[in-house]
Motif scaffolding. Structure first.
Motif, PDB file in Angstrom:
ATOM      1  N   PRO A   1       0.805  -1.229   0.000  1.00 22.02           N
ATOM      2  CA  PRO A   1       0.000   0.000   0.000  1.00 22.02           C
ATOM      3  C   PRO A   1       0.832   1.270   0.000  1.00 22.02           C
ATOM      4  CG  PRO A   1      -0.132  -1.087   2.135  1.00 22.02           C
ATOM      5  CD  PRO A   1       0.533  -2.042   1.195  1.00 22.02           C
ATOM      6  N   LEU A   2       2.031   1.243   0.611  1.00 20.57           N
ATOM      7  CA  LEU A   2       2.858   2.448   0.565  1.00 20.57           C
ATOM      8  C   LEU A   2       3.456   2.654  -0.822  1.00 20.57           C
ATOM      9  CD1 LEU A   2       4.791   3.082   3.888  1.00 20.57           C
ATOM     10  CD2 LEU A   2       2.933   4.360   2.848  1.00 20.57           C
ATOM     11  N   GLU A   3       3.767   1.568  -1.516  1.00 17.55           N
ATOM     12  CA  GLU A   3       4.176   1.714  -2.917  1.00 17.55           C
ATOM     13  C   GLU A   3       3.030   2.310  -3.725  1.00 17.55           C
ATOM     14  OE1 GLU A   3       7.017   1.285  -4.336  1.00 17.55           O
ATOM     15  OE2 GLU A   3       8.187  -0.140  -3.152  1.00 17.55           O
ATOM     16  N   GLY A   4       1.815   1.862  -3.442  1.00 17.68           N
ATOM     17  CA  GLY A   4       0.653   2.416  -4.128  1.00 17.68           C
ATOM     18  C   GLY A   4       0.459   3.893  -3.821  1.00 17.68           C
TER      19      GLY A   4
ATOM     20  N   VAL B   1       2.976   5.838  -5.875  1.00 17.52           N
ATOM     21  CA  VAL B   1       2.578   5.911  -7.281  1.00 17.52           C
ATOM     22  C   VAL B   1       1.465   6.932  -7.473  1.00 17.52           C
ATOM     23  CG1 VAL B   1       1.439   4.615  -9.129  1.00 17.52           C
ATOM     24  CG2 VAL B   1       3.339   3.588  -7.876  1.00 17.52           C
ATOM     25  N   ARG B   2       0.569   7.043  -6.483  1.00 17.93           N
ATOM     26  CA  ARG B   2      -0.582   7.940  -6.596  1.00 17.93           C
ATOM     27  C   ARG B   2      -0.301   9.336  -6.049  1.00 17.93           C
ATOM     28  NH1 ARG B   2      -2.028   2.775  -6.308  1.00 17.93           N
ATOM     29  NH2 ARG B   2      -3.580   2.095  -7.827  1.00 17.93           N
ATOM     30  N   GLY B   3       0.964   9.633  -5.779  1.00 19.50           N
ATOM     31  CA  GLY B   3       1.361  10.990  -5.444  1.00 19.50           C
ATOM     32  C   GLY B   3       1.196  11.402  -3.998  1.00 19.50           C
ATOM     33  N   TYR B   4       0.991  10.448  -3.089  1.00 18.88           N
ATOM     34  CA  TYR B   4       0.797  10.778  -1.680  1.00 18.88           C
ATOM     35  C   TYR B   4       2.104  10.928  -0.895  1.00 18.88           C
ATOM     36  CZ  TYR B   4      -4.262  10.188  -1.800  1.00 18.88           C
ATOM     37  OH  TYR B   4      -5.607  10.344  -2.049  1.00 18.88           O
TER      38      TYR B   4
ATOM     39  N   PRO C   1       8.890  12.466   4.672  1.00 22.14           N
ATOM     40  CA  PRO C   1      10.301  12.090   4.502  1.00 22.14           C
ATOM     41  C   PRO C   1      10.642  10.739   5.110  1.00 22.14           C
ATOM     42  CG  PRO C   1      10.059  13.767   6.204  1.00 22.14           C
ATOM     43  CD  PRO C   1       8.736  13.662   5.509  1.00 22.14           C
ATOM     44  N   ARG C   2      10.001  10.384   6.214  1.00 17.85           N
ATOM     45  CA  ARG C   2      10.321   9.109   6.872  1.00 17.85           C
ATOM     46  C   ARG C   2       9.756   7.929   6.092  1.00 17.85           C
ATOM     47  NH1 ARG C   2       9.207  12.664  11.232  1.00 17.85           N
ATOM     48  NH2 ARG C   2      11.117  13.153  12.408  1.00 17.85           N
ATOM     49  N   CYS C   3       8.585   8.095   5.521  1.00 18.92           N
ATOM     50  CA  CYS C   3       8.035   7.040   4.663  1.00 18.92           C
ATOM     51  C   CYS C   3       8.907   6.857   3.421  1.00 18.92           C
ATOM     52  CB  CYS C   3       6.593   7.366   4.253  1.00 18.92           C
ATOM     53  SG  CYS C   3       5.375   7.203   5.575  1.00 18.92           S
ATOM     54  N   ASN C   4       9.371   7.969   2.865  1.00 16.19           N
ATOM     55  CA  ASN C   4      10.259   7.890   1.715  1.00 16.19           C
ATOM     56  C   ASN C   4      11.545   7.151   2.075  1.00 16.19           C
ATOM     57  OD1 ASN C   4       8.397   9.515   0.364  1.00 16.19           O
ATOM     58  ND2 ASN C   4       9.501  11.404   0.816  1.00 16.19           N
TER      59      ASN C   4
ATOM     60  N   ARG D   1       9.647  -7.618 -12.665  1.00 17.42           N
ATOM     61  CA  ARG D   1       8.956  -6.387 -13.048  1.00 17.42           C
ATOM     62  C   ARG D   1       9.642  -5.192 -12.410  1.00 17.42           C
ATOM     63  NH1 ARG D   1       5.697  -8.024 -17.245  1.00 17.42           N
ATOM     64  NH2 ARG D   1       4.969 -10.112 -16.751  1.00 17.42           N
ATOM     65  N   ASN D   2       9.473  -4.031 -13.016  1.00 16.98           N
ATOM     66  CA  ASN D   2      10.066  -2.819 -12.457  1.00 16.98           C
ATOM     67  C   ASN D   2       9.307  -2.319 -11.243  1.00 16.98           C
ATOM     68  OD1 ASN D   2      12.115  -2.658 -14.376  1.00 16.98           O
ATOM     69  ND2 ASN D   2      10.812  -1.596 -15.841  1.00 16.98           N
ATOM     70  N   SER D   3       8.040  -2.705 -11.110  1.00 16.94           N
ATOM     71  CA  SER D   3       7.207  -2.238 -10.022  1.00 16.94           C
ATOM     72  C   SER D   3       6.331  -3.378  -9.536  1.00 16.94           C
ATOM     73  CB  SER D   3       6.315  -1.075 -10.479  1.00 16.94           C
ATOM     74  OG  SER D   3       5.361  -0.742  -9.489  1.00 16.94           O
ATOM     75  N   MET D   4       6.044  -3.394  -8.238  1.00 16.18           N
ATOM     76  CA  MET D   4       5.130  -4.405  -7.699  1.00 16.18           C
ATOM     77  C   MET D   4       3.687  -3.968  -7.869  1.00 16.18           C
ATOM     78  SD  MET D   4       5.303  -3.949  -3.547  1.00 16.18           S
ATOM     79  CE  MET D   4       7.068  -3.798  -3.418  1.00 16.18           C
ATOM     80  N   VAL D   5       3.464  -2.670  -8.116  1.00 13.21           N
ATOM     81  CA  VAL D   5       2.127  -2.116  -8.211  1.00 13.21           C
ATOM     82  C   VAL D   5       1.724  -1.996  -9.668  1.00 13.21           C
ATOM     83  CG1 VAL D   5       0.664  -0.157  -7.611  1.00 13.21           C
ATOM     84  CG2 VAL D   5       2.510  -0.841  -6.079  1.00 13.21           C
TER      85      VAL D   5
END
Length: 246
Positions: free
Chosen positions: A199-202, A205-208, A214-217, A238-242
């Motif tokens: 979900p954090l990768e998602g 991807v969705r700009g959140y 910064p800590r999530c990044n 794959r390049n992305s899991m999402v």
């Protein structure tokens, strides 16, 4: 009573030692099953990987995958006569087989409640929001232009009034917790981190994820650098899991 989400597999795979059926991950591309692939690599255990591509038109699982998965969704594993779906159930099942693993804190551990919260917030809070965002995106991109013009302000209202504030609330709490330890599970990587990855990768991807997170990044960079994550990524291919946005 038989489990309604489990059924008998007629083609079990066997371990190299020949002592018991080998656990098999049926891995659908661009899906939540990447987390199970990463988990198995973190554990360093023997398993079989069977990969499936999505239908190029519908982007759904192919019939071969649906014939195995009780719900037609990812992830799903087979282990002898057992077929099991749902990410959290699979993670718990696998970790039950490896009680020596440090990926799930003991009930008496100081970080147990932290682990439990994020382990379940992943699927109970953040994943539904990301799924709703994906549905809204599909609604905007797969309709004729004239309908899109009418639909766009409605989708924007839903995002501004529901998905955006709720997602940002979860991410604020994530930032707060990651200020006290490097991982969602605590001082070291745990199962909560593995289930939070999708979900954090998602969200990224969705700009959140951006300047306010910064800590999530940093957490994403931290898990991406792990050898087991890189091994899982190489096997995924794959390049992305999402699933990429349309």
């Amino acid at each position: 009573m038989a489990c309604p989400y489990c059924f008998v597999s007629s083609l079990p795979s066997y371990s190299l030692l020949g002592l018991r059926p080998m656990l098999t991950l049926h891995h659908l591309e661009y899906s939540q099953s990447f987390r199970i692939l990463w988990l198995l690599e973190e554990l360093g255990v023997e398993y079989e990987l069977k990969k499936y591509d999505r239908d190029p038109q519908t982007r759904l699982a192919p019939d071969a995958y649906k014939s195995i998965s009780p719900l037609g969704t990812a992830p799903v594993i087979t282990d002898g006569d057992l077929v099991l779906a749902e990410t959290s159930a699979i993670v718990d099942y696998i970790l039950d087989q490896y009680p020596e693993s440090t990926l799930r804190p003991d009930p008496s551990a100081s970080n147990r409640s932290r682990h439990l919260f994020w382990f379940h917030a992943s699927q109970g809070s953040l994943m539904p929001l990301m799924l709703m965002e994906a549905i809204l995106n599909i609604a905007l991109t797969r309709v004729p232009g004239i309908i899109r013009m009418v639909l766009k302000p409605v989708v924007q209202k839903i995002r501004e009034g529901f998905t955006k504030p709720r997602t940002e609330a979860v991410l604020r709490l994530a930032e707060e917790h990651l200020s006290t330890a490097d991982f969602f599970s605590g001082e070291q990587l745990g199962a909560a981190d593995i289930v939070m990855s999708y979900p954090l990768e998602g969200a990224r991807v969705r700009g959140y994820l951006g300047e306010a997170t910064p800590r999530c990044n940093a957490w994403l960079e931290r898990i991406h650098a792990r050898p087991a994550f890189q091994q899982a990524k190489a096997k995924d291919g794959r390049n992305s899991m999402v699933l990429p946005l349309s």
